[in-house]
Scaffold this motif. Structure first.
Motif, PDB file in Angstrom:
ATOM      1  N   THR A   6     -12.068   5.677 -10.832  1.00 56.43           N
ATOM      2  CA  THR A   6     -10.942   5.317 -10.328  1.00 56.43           C
ATOM      3  C   THR A   6     -10.345   6.811 -10.243  1.00 56.43           C
ATOM      4  OG1 THR A   6     -10.668   3.259 -11.395  1.00 56.43           O
ATOM      5  CG2 THR A   6      -8.769   4.097 -10.691  1.00 56.43           C
ATOM      6  N   ASN A   7     -10.089   7.524 -11.355  1.00 57.54           N
ATOM      7  CA  ASN A   7      -9.663   8.973 -11.281  1.00 57.54           C
ATOM      8  C   ASN A   7     -10.156   9.606 -10.286  1.00 57.54           C
ATOM      9  OD1 ASN A   7      -8.086   8.264 -13.636  1.00 57.54           O
ATOM     10  ND2 ASN A   7      -9.419   9.328 -14.960  1.00 57.54           N
ATOM     11  N   THR A  10      -8.381   8.222  -6.894  1.00 56.88           N
ATOM     12  CA  THR A  10      -6.947   8.426  -6.803  1.00 56.88           C
ATOM     13  C   THR A  10      -6.622   9.943  -6.556  1.00 56.88           C
ATOM     14  OG1 THR A  10      -6.961   6.635  -8.566  1.00 56.88           O
ATOM     15  CG2 THR A  10      -5.079   8.149  -8.001  1.00 56.88           C
ATOM     16  N   SER A  13      -8.798  11.009  -3.034  1.00 56.34           N
ATOM     17  CA  SER A  13      -8.754  10.298  -1.862  1.00 56.34           C
ATOM     18  C   SER A  13     -10.270   9.828  -1.145  1.00 56.34           C
ATOM     19  CB  SER A  13      -7.700  10.524  -0.878  1.00 56.34           C
ATOM     20  OG  SER A  13      -7.597   9.641   0.202  1.00 56.34           O
ATOM     21  N   THR A  42      -7.997  -0.393  -2.690  1.00 56.63           N
ATOM     22  CA  THR A  42      -7.183   0.615  -2.542  1.00 56.63           C
ATOM     23  C   THR A  42      -6.507   0.505  -0.987  1.00 56.63           C
ATOM     24  OG1 THR A  42      -8.425   2.242  -3.685  1.00 56.63           O
ATOM     25  CG2 THR A  42      -6.726   3.245  -2.266  1.00 56.63           C
ATOM     26  N   LYS A  47      -2.859   2.140   0.489  1.00 49.26           N
ATOM     27  CA  LYS A  47      -2.976   3.623   0.208  1.00 49.26           C
ATOM     28  C   LYS A  47      -4.272   4.440   0.848  1.00 49.26           C
ATOM     29  CE  LYS A  47      -1.418   2.657  -4.523  1.00 49.26           C
ATOM     30  NZ  LYS A  47      -1.788   2.631  -6.110  1.00 49.26           N
TER      31      LYS A  47
END
Length: 205
Positions: A6-7, A10, A13, A42, A47
């Protein structure tokens, strides 16, 4: 693992998706069944966009397939046959057996690569016999891309639909990967046992 994925996604992208899918092919414990559903989730949050997310996943996967493909080429058929003739007696594998396997892959290689990209536990490994059998690069890329695109689209769509529950994809598919891997190991053991039995029956009493 989930927090780490996830990091990266995020912070990077689409580049993060490509990087993670590239790494997933080199280090199978990193699961595409978690990466692409997260990308789909996402997308559902507006996003990211669906098509670029899928494209990033496909490009990362194909680039990650090349090291295994060229590793297979590096080993090569002749070297493998030499090893089989030298050490294959321990598992009753000969150069003739490798010839048969290579003929099988030459006949079904395109289908094997395409469908192999859709099977958890096989997706990464299918590049190795493709390289070992000297499958031409163009069809390898073509059928890898077709199979990978279908797989990535399915995972991304599932993540989009499931939303917050996108991790369910990995929860349900992760056991499938283990089952497939165990099935391949069992199939190999059965094949070795049968070859030994046939070899014993052929020996004169």
């Amino acid at each position: 693992m989930q927090h780490w994925i996830t990091n990266i996604m995020t912070s990077l992208s689409y580049w993060g998706i490509g990087l993670l899918m590239f790494a997933e092919n080199l280090f199978p414990p990193i699961p595409s069944e978690l990466i692409m559903p997260l990308a789909g989730f996402t997308v559902a949050q507006n996003k990211m966009s669906f098509v670029p997310a899928v494209l990033a996943g496909v490009i990362g996967t194909i680039l990650g397939a090349f090291p295994w493909y060229y590793a297979g080429k590096l080993v090569g058929e002749e070297r493998l046959k030499g090893l089989a003739d030298k050490y294959g007696k321990w598992i009753t594998v000969s150069s003739q057996d490798i010839d048969k396997a290579q003929r099988w892959f030459a006949r079904y290689g395109n289908k094997a690569v395409f469908f192999g990209r859709l099977v958890p536990g096989v997706r990464t490994l299918i590049s190795l016999p493709a390289g070992m059998s000297n499958m031409p690069l163009a069809p390898f890329i073509l059928y890898s891309t077709l199979g990978t695109t279908l797989w990535v689209m399915i995972l991304t769509f599932l993540g989009y639909v499931l939303g917050d529950n996108y991790t369910l994809v990995d929860e349900y598919l992760a056991p499938v990967s283990k089952i497939v891997l165990v099935a391949l190991i069992v199939a190999f053991i059965v094949w070795v046992v049968r070859k030994r039995q046939k070899a014993k029956r052929r020996r004169p009493n």
